[in-house]
Design an enzyme around this catalytic site. Structure first.
Site, PDB file in Angstrom:
ATOM      1  NE  ARG B 120       0.179 -25.340  22.633  1.00 59.00           N
ATOM      2  CZ  ARG B 120       0.699 -26.210  23.341  1.00 59.00           C
ATOM      3  NH1 ARG B 120       0.150 -26.065  24.577  1.00 59.00           N
ATOM      4  NH2 ARG B 120       0.933 -27.112  22.750  1.00 59.00           N
ATOM      5  CE  LYS B 142      -3.229  -5.583  11.891  1.00 57.03           C
ATOM      6  NZ  LYS B 142      -2.790  -4.987  10.453  1.00 57.03           N
ATOM      7  CD  GLU B 184       2.244   4.571  10.271  1.00 55.55           C
ATOM      8  OE1 GLU B 184       0.533   4.295  10.297  1.00 55.55           O
ATOM      9  OE2 GLU B 184       2.283   3.143   9.807  1.00 55.55           O
ATOM     10  CE  LYS B 226      -3.823   0.273  16.098  1.00 57.96           C
ATOM     11  NZ  LYS B 226      -2.348  -0.230  15.382  1.00 57.96           N
ATOM     12  CD  GLU B 236      -5.847  -5.478   8.570  1.00 52.77           C
ATOM     13  OE1 GLU B 236      -5.212  -4.974   9.358  1.00 52.77           O
ATOM     14  OE2 GLU B 236      -5.579  -5.330   7.136  1.00 52.77           O
ATOM     15  NE  ARG B 240      -5.867  -3.674  13.428  1.00 49.95           N
ATOM     16  CZ  ARG B 240      -5.648  -4.011  15.081  1.00 49.95           C
ATOM     17  NH1 ARG B 240      -5.963  -5.393  15.667  1.00 49.95           N
ATOM     18  NH2 ARG B 240      -4.187  -3.702  14.479  1.00 49.95           N
ATOM     19  CG  ASN B 244      -2.882  -1.811   6.651  1.00 57.79           C
ATOM     20  OD1 ASN B 244      -1.612  -1.575   7.526  1.00 57.79           O
ATOM     21  ND2 ASN B 244      -4.045  -3.093   6.993  1.00 57.79           N
ATOM     22  CG  HIS B 247       0.113   1.026   6.013  1.00 56.69           C
ATOM     23  ND1 HIS B 247      -0.301   1.668   6.039  1.00 56.69           N
ATOM     24  CD2 HIS B 247       1.189   0.473   7.037  1.00 56.69           C
ATOM     25  CE1 HIS B 247      -0.199   2.329   7.289  1.00 56.69           C
ATOM     26  NE2 HIS B 247       1.536   1.155   8.160  1.00 56.69           N
ATOM     27  CG  HIS B 251       3.664  -3.352   3.833  1.00 57.69           C
ATOM     28  ND1 HIS B 251       3.016  -4.289   3.427  1.00 57.69           N
ATOM     29  CD2 HIS B 251       4.083  -2.505   4.685  1.00 57.69           C
ATOM     30  CE1 HIS B 251       2.197  -3.453   5.028  1.00 57.69           C
ATOM     31  NE2 HIS B 251       3.415  -2.970   5.780  1.00 57.69           N
ATOM     32  CG  HIS B 264       6.457   0.958   8.435  1.00 53.28           C
ATOM     33  ND1 HIS B 264       5.725   0.500   7.728  1.00 53.28           N
ATOM     34  CD2 HIS B 264       5.087   1.683   8.948  1.00 53.28           C
ATOM     35  CE1 HIS B 264       4.324   0.386   7.861  1.00 53.28           C
ATOM     36  NE2 HIS B 264       3.844   1.276   9.130  1.00 53.28           N
TER      37      HIS B 264
END
Lengths: 363, 363
Positions: B120, B142, B184, B226, B236, B240, B244, B247, B251, B264
């Site tokens: 955890r 993330k 990016e 960032k 997010e 935030r 993306n 993206h 994606h 990517h």
């Protein structure tokens, strides 16, 4: 209806304790998006309680889906988790989908971990249907799956939005499961509230007979104690570890026997006797207290002795299994011990003494 | 040496930007237990950078272990994650074990998710060795793995204790990876800082030539932007999402081609052109801005057109893939659009218009 509040700031939530709860009524106040609900349950619970839950959810949500898993601890695995993820993705679920865990501890832990990690977190609601889940595992945000090398090794702290303990679901609970749940109830006395232990000593027969006001008190008081502990130490950096009284030995029993052979509560029951005996040998409690706790566990119909895991070196096998417990640090096993009735401490103990306790407490 | 602070209360941490960093020096101040360190890396990065990292870690930690995974996005899976868990359990790692992610985005995301969920949660440190990881993926918490039905679908928000961007690791970075990282970097201008875009237009050749002061500025300014965004919206819920930009289309390209075929950053590059073109058709920016952005992407050696994913119905295939993006809500795709240079908005767009954009921007 009983209500216990878990005070965790922006992650605060309520536990509702009642009979035949109409979910729709509470969901209206819980600030979740009512577009898509996904109920995760198992085949046994589904037969008993799914249709009533669906009636209620269908009056609140536009779409309601169900994932039905096989029953049992053996399925608290990545495979089951991935089955949930695949279903969610096929149904095009998004971040606002609300997940419902309808079942016992396995379903709650698994669904909670799925909710914690699907798209990095979606809201979820616990609908515990066993005593163990109502008094312990559904409350406090511990979620996990098992790894072949250890129980609950992979998981997250992730709080539900709401917990609804419907006492009527306990009517169909098999007696072995009821007893196993009682182990976690008995636990709260020695670590935090000796008055509750006294009450239990006077009421255990009523609880086993499923007397509804006795069950209501059991669930309410257990949740209150757990809520108090969790709100002071959500992520188990200190205090919260006391909730694992009996669990260090108990996890070794569960793992050593193979998950599912001994129920979690059965392992915890024998484990509490072992931890109490270790406390006595360290001079923390007297023999009378160990006897008193052992007698209560026996009256609940739970095991007071651990199984022999390895006839060649039983204590060695227990120690080996306990060393990979999550409370271990640097290979040193941390035990939750009773430091006088109603108070727990977490500390290490010499291996030789632990071996003596295991030898004395297994047969 | 550059320093960027991520302001997240009790989860605050530093990003260090420097050449040939001696880790030992910074770990001393980072308040982690220095008993056991586990470095997760891949076979390619290990050959180039592992021995120096180990020299540094061995002077700080009593025990240092290494998990070496295969290289590439195709390995950002449950299988790799489970390989890490099994290793940690075999080494009897506990909750105070510190994990180090030595590598690019795949290693960072995977190691971060392992750290988030092992027992955890254990502390972890990002040691990004690619431009993409230094300017984007190692910062902000993330973490994720891919699911066969979608990229980054399973993960957690989990912050590292420290990020160390060692610019000297970029010396060995293949040019294709450098260009992919630049996508990016380019992203930050249109969404947040048009001055940075202007600077890049004047300096992109220096960056591609790995001029050290140009790289230092690229990493520093990207991390600053960032950090600002993440500190205002860690999980997010709003702002935030602007990170993306490019993206949603990107994606779809990655998934549609099969993970690892397009990098990517390459998907994001073509995706930014598509998102800019969609912004123009919605009347948010003028054609001159789209041309300017397209020119910069081309100068960085990145694709400005998307691939054809399905000759029969290309736009339909893009739409299908984008509907399972994490930003979708109720089946509605949410696009990050440019609302005038330097400012982003997140909103839906009519399918017909999106189809026009895809038809115009793929070949």
């Amino acid at each position: 209806m009983g209500l216990v509040k878990i005070d965790l700031g922006d992650r605060a939530y309520d536990i509702l304790i009642a009979e035949r709860v109409d979910l729709a009524r509470f969901l209206a106040n819980s600030n979740v998006c009512t577009r898509v609900a996904v109920v995760v349950t198992n085949v046994v619970v589904a037969k008993l309680h799914l249709s009533r839950a669906l009636d209620s959810l269908r009056s609140s949500f536009q779409e309601v889906y169900v994932v039905e898993l096989p029953d049992g601890e053996a399925h608290k695995t990545w495979n089951s988790l991935n089955q949930i993820f695949t279903a969610l993705l096929k149904w095009e679920c998004d971040r606002k989908t609300v997940m419902f865990a309808l079942g016992g501890g396995v379903i709650g832990d698994l669904t909670g971990f799925a909710a914690a990690t699907f798209m990095r977190g979606v809201p979820f609601v616990q609908l515990p249907t066993t005593l163990l889940a109502q008094v312990d595992s559904s409350v406090g945000g511990k979620t996990a799956i098992n790894h072949p090398l250890g129980k609950n090794m992979i998981g997250a702290f992730y709080q539900p939005r709401l917990v609804v303990c419907d006492l009527s679901t306990l009517e169909t609970l098999p007696v072995r499961e009821l007893r196993a749940g009682l182990a976690e109830v008995i636990k709260y006395g020695p670590i935090a509230d000796i008055g509750f232990m006294e009450w239990l000593e006077g009421s255990v027969d009523k609880v086993l007979a499923k007397d509804s006001s006795a069950l209501a008190h059991v669930v309410q008081r257990s949740c209150e104690i757990k809520a108090w502990v969790v709100s002071h130490d959500e992520k188990e950096t200190g205090l919260r570890a006391i909730l694992n009284f009996g669990h260090t030995f108990g996890h070794a029993i569960e793992a050593g026997m193979g998950y599912g052979v001994w129920l979690h509560g059965e392992g915890v029951a024998a484990g509490m006797v072992m931890a109490a005996e270790l406390s006595r040998r360290l001079g923390l409690v007297d023999a009378a207290f160990v006897e008193r706790l052992t007698a209560l566990i026996a009256r609940a119909g739970l095991p007071t002795k651990g199984p022999v895991l390895d006839p060649a070196d039983n204590a060695g096998r227990y120690l080996e299994l306990m060393r990979i417990d999550k409370k271990s640090e640097g290979g040193e096993i941390r035990f939750v011990l009773i430091d006088g009735p109603g108070k727990a401490v977490v500390r290490a103990a010499p291996d030789a003494l632990v071996r003596e306790v295991i030898d004395a407490c297994c047969d």
